[in-house]
Design a protein around this motif. Structure first.
Motif, PDB file in Angstrom:
ATOM      1  N   LYS A   1     -13.808  -1.521 -10.386  1.00  0.00           N
ATOM      2  CA  LYS A   1     -13.074  -0.488  -9.440  1.00  0.00           C
ATOM      3  C   LYS A   1     -14.567  -0.386  -8.400  1.00  0.00           C
ATOM      4  O   LYS A   1     -15.803  -0.787  -8.393  1.00  0.00           O
ATOM      5  CB  LYS A   1     -14.324   1.109 -10.173  1.00  0.00           C
TER       6      LYS A   1
ATOM      7  N   SER B   1       1.013  -1.622   0.063  1.00  0.00           N
ATOM      8  CA  SER B   1       0.264   0.370  -0.195  1.00  0.00           C
ATOM      9  C   SER B   1       1.200   1.455   0.241  1.00  0.00           C
ATOM     10  O   SER B   1       1.980   1.110   0.544  1.00  0.00           O
ATOM     11  CB  SER B   1      -1.283  -0.263   1.197  1.00  0.00           C
TER      12      SER B   1
ATOM     13  N   THR C   1      -1.599   0.511  -7.625  1.00  0.00           N
ATOM     14  CA  THR C   1      -2.797  -0.685  -7.355  1.00  0.00           C
ATOM     15  C   THR C   1      -1.939  -1.736  -8.249  1.00  0.00           C
ATOM     16  O   THR C   1      -2.929  -3.044  -7.833  1.00  0.00           O
ATOM     17  CB  THR C   1      -3.776  -0.074  -8.358  1.00  0.00           C
ATOM     18  N   ASN C   2      -0.612  -1.843  -8.795  1.00  0.00           N
ATOM     19  CA  ASN C   2       0.113  -2.638  -9.382  1.00  0.00           C
ATOM     20  C   ASN C   2      -0.564  -3.517 -10.001  1.00  0.00           C
ATOM     21  O   ASN C   2      -0.908  -4.296 -10.301  1.00  0.00           O
ATOM     22  CB  ASN C   2      -0.052  -3.938  -7.949  1.00  0.00           C
TER      23      ASN C   2
ATOM     24  N   ASP D   1      -5.166   3.932 -13.352  1.00  0.00           N
ATOM     25  CA  ASP D   1      -6.744   4.056 -12.240  1.00  0.00           C
ATOM     26  C   ASP D   1      -7.186   5.922 -12.086  1.00  0.00           C
ATOM     27  O   ASP D   1      -8.240   5.446 -11.868  1.00  0.00           O
ATOM     28  CB  ASP D   1      -5.683   3.620 -11.350  1.00  0.00           C
TER      29      ASP D   1
ATOM     30  N   SER E   1      -0.392   0.625 -13.799  1.00  0.00           N
ATOM     31  CA  SER E   1      -0.945   1.861 -12.570  1.00  0.00           C
ATOM     32  C   SER E   1       0.556   0.836 -10.961  1.00  0.00           C
ATOM     33  O   SER E   1       0.206  -0.024 -10.534  1.00  0.00           O
ATOM     34  CB  SER E   1      -2.261   1.597 -11.869  1.00  0.00           C
TER      35      SER E   1
ATOM     36  N   VAL F   1     -12.033   4.961  -4.303  1.00  0.00           N
ATOM     37  CA  VAL F   1     -10.582   4.122  -4.309  1.00  0.00           C
ATOM     38  C   VAL F   1     -11.449   3.177  -5.151  1.00  0.00           C
ATOM     39  O   VAL F   1     -12.513   2.522  -5.558  1.00  0.00           O
ATOM     40  CB  VAL F   1     -10.965   2.854  -3.050  1.00  0.00           C
ATOM     41  N   LYS F   2     -10.042   2.270  -5.761  1.00  0.00           N
ATOM     42  CA  LYS F   2     -10.136   1.524  -6.811  1.00  0.00           C
ATOM     43  C   LYS F   2      -9.746   0.107  -6.081  1.00  0.00           C
ATOM     44  O   LYS F   2      -8.876  -0.121  -6.387  1.00  0.00           O
ATOM     45  CB  LYS F   2      -9.932   1.852  -7.916  1.00  0.00           C
ATOM     46  N   LYS F   3     -10.410  -0.716  -6.298  1.00  0.00           N
ATOM     47  CA  LYS F   3     -10.166  -2.451  -5.616  1.00  0.00           C
ATOM     48  C   LYS F   3      -9.402  -2.806  -6.946  1.00  0.00           C
ATOM     49  O   LYS F   3      -9.538  -2.878  -7.526  1.00  0.00           O
ATOM     50  CB  LYS F   3     -11.132  -3.414  -5.450  1.00  0.00           C
ATOM     51  N   LEU F   4      -8.625  -3.646  -6.368  1.00  0.00           N
ATOM     52  CA  LEU F   4      -7.697  -4.061  -7.020  1.00  0.00           C
ATOM     53  C   LEU F   4      -7.794  -6.075  -7.376  1.00  0.00           C
ATOM     54  O   LEU F   4      -7.387  -6.873  -6.316  1.00  0.00           O
ATOM     55  CB  LEU F   4      -5.953  -5.027  -7.033  1.00  0.00           C
TER      56      LEU F   4
END
Ligand code: G4P
Length: 535
Positions: free
Chosen positions: A192, A42, A259-260, A142, A256, A198-201
């Protein structure tokens, strides 16, 4: 593994970017894949750990900028990776420049919303002057960003290099939801979660006609993706390894770092395409990494990396031969033999003593003040000499003196060490012993110098700007008594005892040149090797 296999698995590169494009974040994500650091991944964790990992100096913590380059090594997919971190701040282009002399390829990070920025342009030029392959990572997809075709046009217009997208962002009007892998013909979508933006991966992968993929994409996004891909097939530059290796074409990746997303595929493709160590030029001719005689050059010197020990480390890039701990090597510039008894390698968070190292590797050796940036070390029986690094023309000058004359010894010691590090250019004025003239490309270099003298050498100094803006060297080191029209010039001597003429402005410099037509004036020190002794 044979020595040749060891060499071929080396990938030595630098990541370059304009500040804030995401270089630090990408570096850390790459390290995570190599298992070199164990972070949750993070941004918060990164923030608390970033200084420990790649920023050594206190000043960087205070200012939140990266002013020094660090070296990190890790293994991934059978490759041995050496990442040379570069400072992002414009004032440190010289340090970055030297670092780029030590790499075999570079990764250029661009912010998807900002495109090519000023510092990227400068750094890119250094890479392209050296003809090294450049890979582009368009970061932060992202986030809302520019149209990818506009980014390609930007890269071509501003940097003069064509790009070949290896993947393509999925989404319209800069609102991206994933990437399309052109080689594998696979879509990777991130899901998303718009709570707090926040965008979840959560990645979903599949072919473009896969019902699950289709269900996640609007008709508009799907048709725009298909149109773009068709256009790229028809009108885009095909991937051409030869052009990439000459630095004429840059493979383009979208992703990105934070967010990996797309980082792992980038890393894998990069390792496949990036070159292993190649031939290097010396005054004595080309040397190949497979040549058995050891050779290396110093691309960076850093004093006081560990403030507790006041040590001084010279970073060497190995160019040929195999290095073994304890070897005795010839320092070409002084003609003296050096025993490399405590060579260090830098593994993300810690240093380790290295037993054996190969071309492409970077080792740090403790230096007692003998080595200078650009110097060569090699085997006595087959001496080679790497050519000096180019020096950026300084544009700002100041007089540097200790506040108290009681501290003269520490002052001289600190100044000479920092000069050898190449942190700043230092000139002597004839008959003046109490102060030096310093030259820099940017104001920040003065501040760092002042700070480091205080912190590392315990000397408070005065830095008084002087009103000169140009420096001129001469071919053949023409002494002042052979020049006419020096009324407005200040005559100083650089650390290699060459005369340097400081002038208030470019017009005055032009006037001096005009009046001394037989002399060849240079804006930076002449290249070559001027410090060979005793060979
Ligand atoms: P730099 O080394 O090139 O200067 O950039 P760095 O990695 O420090 O990143 C600059 C800022 O951009 C950081 O935010 C970082 O979190 C953010 N960033 C990096 N990659 C991405 C990405 O893929 N997407 C998005 N949205 N942001 C990204 P910051 O707020 O300036 O710092 P911090 O508080 O997160 O440390």
């Amino acid at each position: 593994m044979t020595d040749s296999e060891e060499i071929k698995r080396r990938r030595t590169f630098a990541i370059i970017s304009h500040p804030d494009a995401g270089k630090t974040t990408l570096t850390e994500k790459l390290l995570l894949y190599g298992g070199a650091i164990h972070l949750a991944g993070s941004v918060k964790a990164r923030k608390t750990s970033r200084y420990a990992v790649s920023d050594w100096m206190e000043i960087e913590k205070q200012r939140g900028i990266s002013v020094t380059s660090s070296v990190l090594q890790f293994d991934y997919n059978g490759c041995r990776i050496n990442i040379l971190d570069t400072p992002g701040h414009a004032d440190f282009s010289e340090d970055t420049y030297r670092t780029l002399m030590a790499v075999d390829s570079a990764v250029m990070v661009i912010d998807v919303a900002k495109g090519v920025e000023a510092q990227t342009k400068k750094l890119f030029k250094v890479c392209s002057d050296r003809g090294i392959p450049i890979f582009t990572f368009v970061n932060k997809i992202d986030h809302f960003g520019k149209n990818p075709f506009d980014l390609m046009a930007d890269i071509e217009d501003v940097l003069g290099i064509r790009s070949c997208p290896m993947n393509w962002p999925i989404g319209v009007n800069g609102d991206y939801t994933g990437i399309y892998d052109r080689e594998k013909k696979l879509c990777h979508l991130f899901v998303k979660d718009n709570a707090h933006g926040v965008k979840k991966l959560e990645v979903i992968s599949g072919r473009i006609d896969d019902p699950e993929i289709v269900s996640h994409l609007s008709e508009e996004v799907l048709s725009s993706l298909k149109d773009d891909l068709e256009l790229l097939e028809e009108a885009g530059d095909p991937f051409d390894k030869d052009k990439v290796s000459k630095g004429e074409l840059t493979p383009l990746f979208f992703g990105s770092a934070m967010t990996n997303f797309g980082v792992q595929t980038f890393l894998e493709k990069y390792l496949e395409l990036a070159p292993p160590p190649e031939e290097r030029e010396t005054l004595e001719g080309h040397i190949a990494p497979e040549d058995p005689a050891f050779s290396a050059f110093v691309f960076k010197i850093q004093a006081n990396m560990d403030p507790k020990h006041h040590d001084r480390i010279a970073f060497l890039r190995i160019c040929s031969g195999i290095f073994e701990k304890g070897a005795s090597v010839l320092h070409r510039q002084s003609g003296k033999m050096l025993r490399l008894s405590q060579p260090q390698q830098f593994l993300a968070t810690e240093r380790q003593t290295v037993e054996k190292a190969y071309p492409g590797d970077i080792i740090g050796i403790f230096d007692t003040g003998e080595l200078g940036v650009g110097d060569t070390v090699c085997e006595k029986k087959s001496p080679v000499t790497f050519i000096d690094f180019p020096v950026f023309p300084p544009e700002l000058f100041a007089r540097l003196s200790p506040e108290s004359s009681m501290k003269r010894k520490q002052f001289l010691n600190g100044v000479s060490q920092l000069a050898q590090e190449g942190a700043i250019q230092i000139y002597k004025q004839p008959y003046i012993m109490e102060s030096f003239i310093i030259g820099a490309v940017g104001q920040l270099q003065f501040e760092v110098m002042k700070y480091r003298l205080e912190k590392e050498y315990n000397v408070t100094v005065n830095v008084e700007p002087i009103s000169y803006t140009c420096a001129r060297w001469t071919e053949g080191d023409v002494p002042p008594e052979e020049l006419i029209g020096l009324d407005n010039a200040m005559v100083v001597y650089d650390r290699r005892e060459r005369p340097v003429y400081l002038l208030p402005n470019a017009w005055q410099a032009g006037w001096l040149e005009e009046r001394n037509k037989d002399v060849v004036f240079l804006q930076s020190p002449p290249l070559g090797v001027t410090r060979l002794e005793g060979n």
